[in-house]
Write a protein that holds these residues in place. Structure first.
Motif, short mmCIF file in Angstrom:
data_model
loop_
_atom_site.label_atom_id
_atom_site.label_comp_id
_atom_site.label_asym_id
_atom_site.label_seq_id
_atom_site.Cartn_x
_atom_site.Cartn_y
_atom_site.Cartn_z
N PRO A 74 -50.53 -1.57 23.53
CA PRO A 74 -48.81 -1.38 23.46
C PRO A 74 -48.33 -0.83 24.91
CG PRO A 74 -49.59 -0.89 21.41
CD PRO A 74 -50.89 -1.06 22.16
N THR A 75 -49.24 0.20 25.33
CA THR A 75 -48.61 0.91 26.66
C THR A 75 -48.78 0.03 27.71
OG1 THR A 75 -50.54 2.18 26.60
CG2 THR A 75 -48.97 3.26 25.40
N ASP A 76 -49.63 -0.85 27.90
CA ASP A 76 -49.71 -1.72 29.07
C ASP A 76 -48.47 -2.50 29.22
OD1 ASP A 76 -52.38 -0.97 29.42
OD2 ASP A 76 -53.15 -3.02 28.80
N MET A 77 -48.32 -2.71 30.51
CA MET A 77 -47.26 -3.89 31.17
C MET A 77 -47.91 -5.36 31.02
SD MET A 77 -45.20 -1.94 33.94
CE MET A 77 -46.68 -0.87 34.40
N ALA A 78 -47.64 -6.38 31.22
CA ALA A 78 -48.10 -7.67 31.17
C ALA A 78 -47.23 -8.69 31.93
CB ALA A 78 -48.51 -8.02 29.95
N TYR A 79 -47.87 -9.53 32.63
CA TYR A 79 -47.25 -10.58 32.97
C TYR A 79 -47.82 -11.97 32.44
CZ TYR A 79 -45.36 -8.67 37.37
OH TYR A 79 -44.56 -7.71 38.35
N THR A 80 -46.97 -12.93 32.30
CA THR A 80 -47.38 -14.25 31.71
C THR A 80 -47.63 -15.12 32.96
OG1 THR A 80 -46.95 -16.06 30.23
CG2 THR A 80 -45.02 -14.79 31.00
#
Length: 133
Positions: free
Chosen positions: A26-32
């Motif tokens: 949950p603390t990660d950022m992410a790109y699709t």
């Protein structure tokens, strides 16, 4: 059309993580990674001080698109660099028959500690002249 977009909600991030078989943190950022408006992959990452950590550049099972992975990885690296985290690590350099192919193409090399590292200082200013340290 290929698009690399920030995932806007944690619910969407979890769903895409599950679809790609990666651990949702949950603390990660992410790109699709999207092709023709369809999510085909995810790039979870985090920044800690002046270091950026890309967990992986992962496509959904059964999808093969090296260019999309490469462009997505470089986009994520650029964001990390713009945030002032110039030391970048790729935590999962890949596996299978093309082990390390993406990591090497992105510019990562194993350092003395065996971690896949790239110095982003100046890379996006003039990548043709950059020397990975």
């Amino acid at each position: 059309m290929l698009k690399i977009l920030a995932i806007q909600t944690k619910e969407a991030q979890k769903a895409l993580s599950d679809a790609c078989g990666v651990t949702y943190i949950p603390t990660d950022m992410a790109y699709t990674i999207q092709v023709d408006e369809i999510d085909i992959g995810i790039i979870p990452f985090y920044i800690k001080g002046q270091e950026g950590y890309i967990r992986s550049v992962t496509l959904k099972p059964g999808i093969v698109d090296f260019e999309a992975q490469f462009i997505g990885g470089r986009g994520c690296m650029n964001f990390i660099d713009l945030c002032g985290a110039h030391d970048c690590y790729l935590l999962d350099p890949g596996d299978g028959s093309d082990k390390y192919r993406l990591a090497i193409a992105l510019g990562f090399k194993p350092n003395n500690e065996g971690k896949w590292y790239m110095n982003l200082r100046g890379f996006f200013e003039d990548p043709c002249k950059h020397e990975n340290q």
